[in-house]
Design a protein around this motif. Structure first.
Motif, short mmCIF file in Angstrom:
data_model
loop_
_atom_site.label_atom_id
_atom_site.label_comp_id
_atom_site.label_asym_id
_atom_site.label_seq_id
_atom_site.Cartn_x
_atom_site.Cartn_y
_atom_site.Cartn_z
N ALA A 233 0.83 -1.21 0.00
CA ALA A 233 0.00 0.00 0.00
C ALA A 233 0.86 1.25 0.00
O ALA A 233 0.56 2.23 -0.71
CB ALA A 233 -0.93 0.00 1.21
N VAL A 234 1.95 1.23 0.78
CA VAL A 234 2.87 2.37 0.81
C VAL A 234 3.52 2.56 -0.55
O VAL A 234 3.55 3.67 -1.10
CB VAL A 234 3.94 2.18 1.90
CG1 VAL A 234 5.05 3.22 1.76
CG2 VAL A 234 3.32 2.25 3.29
N ILE A 235 4.04 1.47 -1.11
CA ILE A 235 4.75 1.55 -2.40
C ILE A 235 3.82 2.01 -3.51
O ILE A 235 4.17 2.89 -4.32
CB ILE A 235 5.37 0.19 -2.73
CG1 ILE A 235 6.54 -0.09 -1.77
CG2 ILE A 235 5.85 0.14 -4.18
CD1 ILE A 235 7.04 -1.52 -1.81
N ASP A 236 2.62 1.45 -3.57
CA ASP A 236 1.67 1.82 -4.62
C ASP A 236 1.28 3.28 -4.52
O ASP A 236 1.21 4.00 -5.52
CB ASP A 236 0.42 0.94 -4.55
CG ASP A 236 0.69 -0.50 -4.95
OD1 ASP A 236 1.77 -0.78 -5.51
OD2 ASP A 236 -0.18 -1.36 -4.69
N TRP A 237 1.02 3.74 -3.29
CA TRP A 237 0.59 5.13 -3.12
C TRP A 237 1.72 6.09 -3.45
O TRP A 237 1.48 7.10 -4.13
CB TRP A 237 0.12 5.33 -1.67
CG TRP A 237 -0.37 6.72 -1.36
CD1 TRP A 237 -1.61 7.23 -1.64
CD2 TRP A 237 0.37 7.76 -0.72
NE1 TRP A 237 -1.70 8.53 -1.19
CE2 TRP A 237 -0.50 8.88 -0.63
CE3 TRP A 237 1.64 7.85 -0.20
CZ2 TRP A 237 -0.11 10.07 -0.04
CZ3 TRP A 237 2.04 9.05 0.39
CH2 TRP A 237 1.17 10.15 0.46
N ILE A 238 2.92 5.79 -2.99
CA ILE A 238 4.06 6.66 -3.33
C ILE A 238 4.24 6.72 -4.84
O ILE A 238 4.47 7.81 -5.40
CB ILE A 238 5.36 6.15 -2.64
CG1 ILE A 238 5.30 6.40 -1.13
CG2 ILE A 238 6.58 6.84 -3.24
CD1 ILE A 238 6.49 5.85 -0.36
N GLY A 239 4.11 5.59 -5.50
CA GLY A 239 4.23 5.58 -6.95
C GLY A 239 3.20 6.47 -7.62
O GLY A 239 3.51 7.23 -8.55
N GLU A 240 1.97 6.40 -7.14
CA GLU A 240 0.91 7.23 -7.71
C GLU A 240 1.18 8.71 -7.47
O GLU A 240 1.01 9.53 -8.39
CB GLU A 240 -0.44 6.84 -7.07
CG GLU A 240 -0.93 5.45 -7.43
CD GLU A 240 -2.13 5.05 -6.60
OE1 GLU A 240 -2.64 5.91 -5.84
OE2 GLU A 240 -2.57 3.88 -6.70
N ILE A 241 1.59 9.04 -6.26
CA ILE A 241 1.82 10.44 -5.91
C ILE A 241 3.01 11.02 -6.70
O ILE A 241 2.94 12.14 -7.21
CB ILE A 241 2.06 10.58 -4.40
CG1 ILE A 241 0.78 10.28 -3.62
CG2 ILE A 241 2.58 11.96 -4.06
CD1 ILE A 241 -0.36 11.22 -3.91
N LEU A 242 4.07 10.25 -6.81
CA LEU A 242 5.26 10.77 -7.49
C LEU A 242 5.06 10.89 -9.00
O LEU A 242 5.64 11.77 -9.64
CB LEU A 242 6.48 9.88 -7.19
CG LEU A 242 6.94 9.84 -5.74
CD1 LEU A 242 8.23 9.06 -5.60
CD2 LEU A 242 7.11 11.24 -5.17
N ARG A 243 4.23 10.00 -9.54
CA ARG A 243 3.92 10.13 -10.96
C ARG A 243 3.01 11.32 -11.20
O ARG A 243 3.06 11.93 -12.27
CB ARG A 243 3.25 8.84 -11.48
CG ARG A 243 4.23 7.67 -11.63
CD ARG A 243 3.62 6.53 -12.41
NE ARG A 243 2.46 5.97 -11.74
CZ ARG A 243 2.51 4.94 -10.90
NH1 ARG A 243 3.66 4.38 -10.60
NH2 ARG A 243 1.39 4.47 -10.34
N GLY A 244 2.18 11.58 -10.15
CA GLY A 244 1.31 12.75 -10.06
C GLY A 244 0.70 13.28 -11.28
O GLY A 244 0.29 14.37 -11.43
#
Length: 244
Positions: A233-244
């Protein structure tokens, strides 16, 4: 990063840096909960999982905990906010953009820090403590400060300094509206230390963009089967946010 990090009292903050070996300038800083340290198994596992995905990670022990300098009896949320800001300063000075993940009491630290320090660009609360006075009363209300210990751990004396800070803060819920960055909250519904209702309460008060991820059967430290979904969940969310 190969430097000494000290807080405003000049106490050394012990940390481990996970270098993914690429040119990414994003970093995940992980802070632990009360009586914890940077080497808690789920903290290490999360750090390694995130670093494997190519993001730098720094996990550290708040002053008075683990191998960091300072006295455990002086540990308070307010002091740990300053510890975190010292770590953020070191990361920013090394050219990193900061995401902070705080577990339990470290989650309360994250709310207070992110509400007042715009260098924290993304916030993650892992079983984050919200109602600090209620937590103190529930867990330590029958222990005499300056005489007894937290959960009967002799290395973790319960101090009136800690009690007074928990009471003065009361709850960090009122700070939710001052957090202006993307925020992920993860909590297990079998948590018997910080109830999942803490995360639900502050999530409802938080600004967008926000996300809450509840893990059925997960305890306070995301042990056993809960570790993988928490890390993912942490990895997926960070990925989504950084791709932004």
């Amino acid at each position: 990063m190969e430097e000494t990090i000290t807080n405003s009292q000049g106490e050394n903050l012990d940390y481990t840096f996970h270098d993914p070996g690429n040119q990414s300038r994003d970093i995940l800083i992980i802070g632990h909960g009360v009586t914890g340290n940077k080497d808690r198994p789920f903290v290490v596992a999360l750090a390694e999982a995130v670093a494997k995905e190519g993001m730098a990670v720094l996990r550290f022990s708040f002053s008075g905990n683990g191998s960091s300098g300072g006295d455990f009896r002086d540990c308070t949320i307010s002091k740990e906010v300053e510890d975190l800001k010292a770590v953020v300063t070191a990361a920013v000075n090394n050219g990193y953009r900061v995401t902070y993940a705080g577990h339990s009491m470290g989650g309360a630290v994250g709310v207070l820090a992110a509400s007042s320090d715009d260098r924290i660009k993304h916030l993650i609360s892992l079983a984050g403590m919200v109602n600090t006075k209620n937590f103190y009363d529930r867990e330590f209300g029958e222990v005499k400060p300056d005489e007894g210990c937290m959960w009967e751990e002799q290395s973790c004396p319960l101090s009136s300094t800690y009690r007074d800070d928990m009471y003065q803060i009361g709850s960090v819920a009122a700070k939710a509206s001052e957090v202006k960055v993307p925020w992920l909250l993860i909590h297990g519904d079998a948590d018997d230390v910080v109830p999942i209702e803490d995360s639900r309460e502050i999530f409802n008060l938080a600004n967008e963009p926000k996300k809450i991820f509840e893990i059925p059967g997960a305890n306070h430290v995301f042990s056993e089967a809960a570790l993988e979904p928490m890390s993912e969940a942490v990895i997926d969310w960070i990925g989504e946010i950084l791709r932004g």
